[in-house]
Design an enzyme around this catalytic site. Structure first.
Site, mmCIF file in Angstrom:
data_model
loop_
_atom_site.group_PDB
_atom_site.id
_atom_site.type_symbol
_atom_site.label_atom_id
_atom_site.label_comp_id
_atom_site.label_asym_id
_atom_site.label_seq_id
_atom_site.Cartn_x
_atom_site.Cartn_y
_atom_site.Cartn_z
ATOM 1 N N GLY A 14 0.799 -1.231 0.000
ATOM 2 C CA GLY A 14 0.000 0.000 0.000
ATOM 3 C C GLY A 14 0.830 1.279 0.000
ATOM 4 C CE1 TYR A 153 -7.046 4.614 10.134
ATOM 5 C CE2 TYR A 153 -8.732 6.058 9.225
ATOM 6 C CZ TYR A 153 -7.466 5.516 9.174
ATOM 7 O OH TYR A 153 -6.608 5.891 8.169
ATOM 8 N N PRO A 183 -4.081 11.506 3.801
ATOM 9 C CG PRO A 183 -2.967 9.559 3.212
ATOM 10 C CD PRO A 183 -3.277 10.432 4.394
ATOM 11 C CB ILE A 185 -10.659 7.081 -0.756
ATOM 12 C CG1 ILE A 185 -11.807 7.602 0.089
ATOM 13 C CG2 ILE A 185 -10.809 5.585 -0.962
ATOM 14 C CD1 ILE A 185 -13.143 7.382 -0.559
HETATM 15 N N1 LIG Z 1 -5.914 3.604 2.320
HETATM 16 C C1 LIG Z 1 -6.507 4.741 2.662
HETATM 17 O O1 LIG Z 1 -7.565 5.098 2.111
HETATM 18 C C2 LIG Z 1 -5.895 5.624 3.695
HETATM 19 C C3 LIG Z 1 -4.871 5.238 4.531
HETATM 20 N N2 LIG Z 1 -4.355 6.103 5.468
HETATM 21 C C4 LIG Z 1 -3.275 5.711 6.379
HETATM 22 O O2 LIG Z 1 -2.114 5.403 5.623
HETATM 23 C C5 LIG Z 1 -1.378 4.379 6.290
HETATM 24 C C6 LIG Z 1 -1.145 3.220 5.324
HETATM 25 O O3 LIG Z 1 -2.404 2.736 4.875
HETATM 26 P P1 LIG Z 1 -2.570 1.620 3.719
HETATM 27 O O4 LIG Z 1 -1.325 1.504 2.943
HETATM 28 O O5 LIG Z 1 -3.829 1.926 3.031
HETATM 29 O O6 LIG Z 1 -2.766 0.327 4.637
HETATM 30 P P2 LIG Z 1 -2.590 -1.235 4.288
HETATM 31 O O7 LIG Z 1 -3.443 -1.959 5.275
HETATM 32 O O8 LIG Z 1 -2.818 -1.487 2.857
HETATM 33 O O9 LIG Z 1 -1.046 -1.503 4.625
HETATM 34 C C7 LIG Z 1 -0.593 -1.334 5.971
HETATM 35 C C8 LIG Z 1 0.729 -2.045 6.173
HETATM 36 O O10 LIG Z 1 1.070 -1.854 7.563
HETATM 37 C C9 LIG Z 1 1.464 -3.091 8.127
HETATM 38 N N3 LIG Z 1 1.157 -3.091 9.563
HETATM 39 C C10 LIG Z 1 -0.062 -3.194 10.148
HETATM 40 N N4 LIG Z 1 0.065 -3.223 11.476
HETATM 41 C C11 LIG Z 1 1.388 -3.107 11.738
HETATM 42 C C12 LIG Z 1 2.139 -3.064 12.929
HETATM 43 N N5 LIG Z 1 1.554 -3.192 14.128
HETATM 44 N N6 LIG Z 1 3.483 -2.934 12.844
HETATM 45 C C13 LIG Z 1 4.088 -2.838 11.628
HETATM 46 N N7 LIG Z 1 3.427 -2.893 10.461
HETATM 47 C C14 LIG Z 1 2.088 -3.016 10.523
HETATM 48 C C15 LIG Z 1 0.663 -4.148 7.364
HETATM 49 O O11 LIG Z 1 1.284 -5.420 7.455
HETATM 50 C C16 LIG Z 1 0.661 -3.562 5.949
HETATM 51 O O12 LIG Z 1 1.783 -3.990 5.218
HETATM 52 C C17 LIG Z 1 -2.181 4.005 7.527
HETATM 53 O O13 LIG Z 1 -1.695 4.697 8.655
HETATM 54 C C18 LIG Z 1 -3.576 4.473 7.177
HETATM 55 O O14 LIG Z 1 -4.331 4.736 8.317
HETATM 56 C C19 LIG Z 1 -4.831 7.372 5.615
HETATM 57 C C20 LIG Z 1 -5.836 7.806 4.814
HETATM 58 C C21 LIG Z 1 -6.455 6.978 3.809
HETATM 59 C C1 LIG Z 2 -9.066 4.889 5.779
HETATM 60 C C2 LIG Z 2 -8.965 6.331 5.734
HETATM 61 O O1 LIG Z 2 -8.118 6.915 6.366
HETATM 62 C C3 LIG Z 2 -9.827 7.095 4.947
HETATM 63 C C4 LIG Z 2 -10.914 6.505 4.231
HETATM 64 O O2 LIG Z 2 -9.634 8.281 4.876
#
Ligand SMILES: NC(=O)C1=CN([C@@H]2O[C@H](COP(=O)(O)OP(=O)(O)OC[C@H]3O[C@@H](n4cnc5c(N)ncnc54)[C@H](O)[C@@H]3O)[C@@H](O)[C@H]2O)C=CC1
Ligand SMILES: CC(=O)C(C)=O
Length: 257
Positions: A14, A153, A183, A185
Site C-alpha cells: 500500500g 480510527y 490522505p 481514499i
Molecule cells: N488507504 C486509505 O484510504 C488511507 C490510509 N491512510 C493511512 O495510511 C497508512 C497506510 O495505509 P494503507 O497503505 O492503506 O494500509 P494497508 O493496510 O494497505 O497496509 C498497511 C501495512 O502496515 C502493516 N502493519 C499493520 N500493522 C502493523 C504493525 N503493528 N506494525 C508494523 N506494520 C504493521 C501491514 O502489514 C501492511 O503492510 C495508515 O496509517 C492508514 O491509516 C490514511 C488515509 C487513507
Molecule cells: C481509511 C482512511 O483513512 C480514509 C478513508 O480516509
C-alpha cells in the site's frame, strides 16, 4: 555521495510500499519495516532490483522495544539516520455501539502509540548522530473530519495531528521538523477492505462505500499510493525544511480547511 537514510513503517504494501520505493528513487537508503516479514522482504527486493539500497526489518510498531531496535538497526547498517515515516496503521470498522475495549487498545496501540515510539526512536538516533532530522506521521482526512463507522480510527488520526503539532514545537530546538500527511481514499488493500465492510453494512454490493466517499472528492477520483508518496517525498526532502507542525491534506478536495 553519502546517501541519506529513511525508515518507513508499514512499508510491506500500500502507501508505505509506495513511499519506500519513492524515497529510494529520491536517493535514500531505506529501511522497510513491517509486521509481515515476507512483505517487507519483497519490497526490499524490489528496491534493490531497481538499483537502490534497502533493509527489510520485521517489527510491530505497537512494541516500543521493537521500534527502537529497528531504528538502531537501520542506523548501524546504513551509517546514518535522517527521516522516519510512521506510516503503519489499521482501520477496522467500529460503529459506536459495537466498540470494545480490545479494539480501542489495538487501534490506539498501533496508530497512536506506534507514532509516539517511532518519534522517540528517531529522536534518540538524531541525538546520537548530533544532527536534526525529519519525522513524518500518517494521519488521514479522517483525522480532520469524523468518518462514519470509523470512530476509533478517526479519533486515532485526530490524535496523530495533535502529536504532530506538539512534537513540532518540542523538537524545533533540536533541528527536527515534524509533519503529517492526511490522505483521502487511497486505492490500497486497507481501503478495499473498508469498502467491503461499509457496503455490506448498508446491504449494498462491493464498491458502494467507495461510491459514497468518492462523491465528495473534488478532483473526481480516488488517490493512488503514488500520489501520497509524492507528497511524502516533498516532506522528506530539503524543499520542506521550513515546514513543521503541518498536517498536509492529500485528499483531492474531500475536506477543505
Ligand atoms: N488507504 C486509505 O484510504 C488511507 C490510509 N491512510 C493511512 O495510511 C497508512 C497506510 O495505509 P494503507 O497503505 O492503506 O494500509 P494497508 O493496510 O494497505 O497496509 C498497511 C501495512 O502496515 C502493516 N502493519 C499493520 N500493522 C502493523 C504493525 N503493528 N506494525 C508494523 N506494520 C504493521 C501491514 O502489514 C501492511 O503492510 C495508515 O496509517 C492508514 O491509516 C490514511 C488515509 C487513507
Ligand atoms: C481509511 C482512511 O483513512 C480514509 C478513508 O480516509
Amino acid at each position: 555521495m553519502k546517501h541519506r537514510v529513511a525508515l518507513v513503517t508499514g512499508a510491506g504494501q500500500g502507501i508505505g510500499e509506495a513511499i519506500a520505493l519513492r524515497l529510494s528513487r529520491d536517493g535514500f537508503n531505506v529501511a522497510v519495516v513491517d509486521l509481515d516479514s515476507q512483505a517487507a522482504a519483497n519490497v526490499s527486493k524490489k528496491i534493490e532490483q531497481a538499483g537502490g539500497k534497502a533493509l527489510a526489518i520485521q517489527a510491530d510498531v505497537a512494541d516500543r522495544v521493537q521500534v527502537f531496535a529497528a531504528v538502531q538497526q537501520a542506523q548501524r547498517t546504513f551509517g546514518g539516520f535522517d527521516v522516519i515515516v510512521n506510516n503503519a496503521g489499521i482501520a477496522p470498522s467500529t460503529p459506536i455501539e459495537a466498540i470494545t475495549p480490545d479494539i480501542v487498545d489495538k487501534v490506539y496501540n498501533i496508530n497512536v502509540k506506534g507514532v509516539i515510539w517511532g518519534m522517540q526512536a528517531a529522536i534518540e538516533a538524531f541525538k546520537q548522530l548530533g544532527h536534526g532530522g525529519k519525522i513524518i506521521n500518517a494521519s488521514s482526512q479522517a483525522g480532520h473530519v469524523g468518518n462514519p463507522e470509523l470512530a476509533v480510527y478517526s479519533s486515532s488520526k485526530f490524535a496523530v495531528r495533535g502529536l504532530t503539532q506538539t512534537a513540532a514545537r518540542d523538537l524545533a530546538p533540536l533541528g527536527i521538523t515534524v509533519n503529517a500527511y492526511c490522505p483521502g481514499i487511497v486505492n490500497t488493500p486497507m481501503w478495499q477492505r473498508i469498502d467491503k465492510e461499509i457496503s455490506a453494512a448498508a446491504g449494498q454490493p462491493e464498491g458502494y462505500g467507495t461510491e459514497q466517499f468518492a462523491k465528495r472528492i473534488t478532483l473526481g477520483r480516488l488517490s493512488e499510493a503514488d500520489d501520497v508518496a509524492a507528497c511524502v517525498s516533498y516532506l522528506a526532502g530539503p524543499d520542506s525544511n521550513y515546514m513543521t507542525g503541518q498536517s498536509l491534506l492529500i485528499d483531492g478536495g474531500m475536506v477543505f480547511s
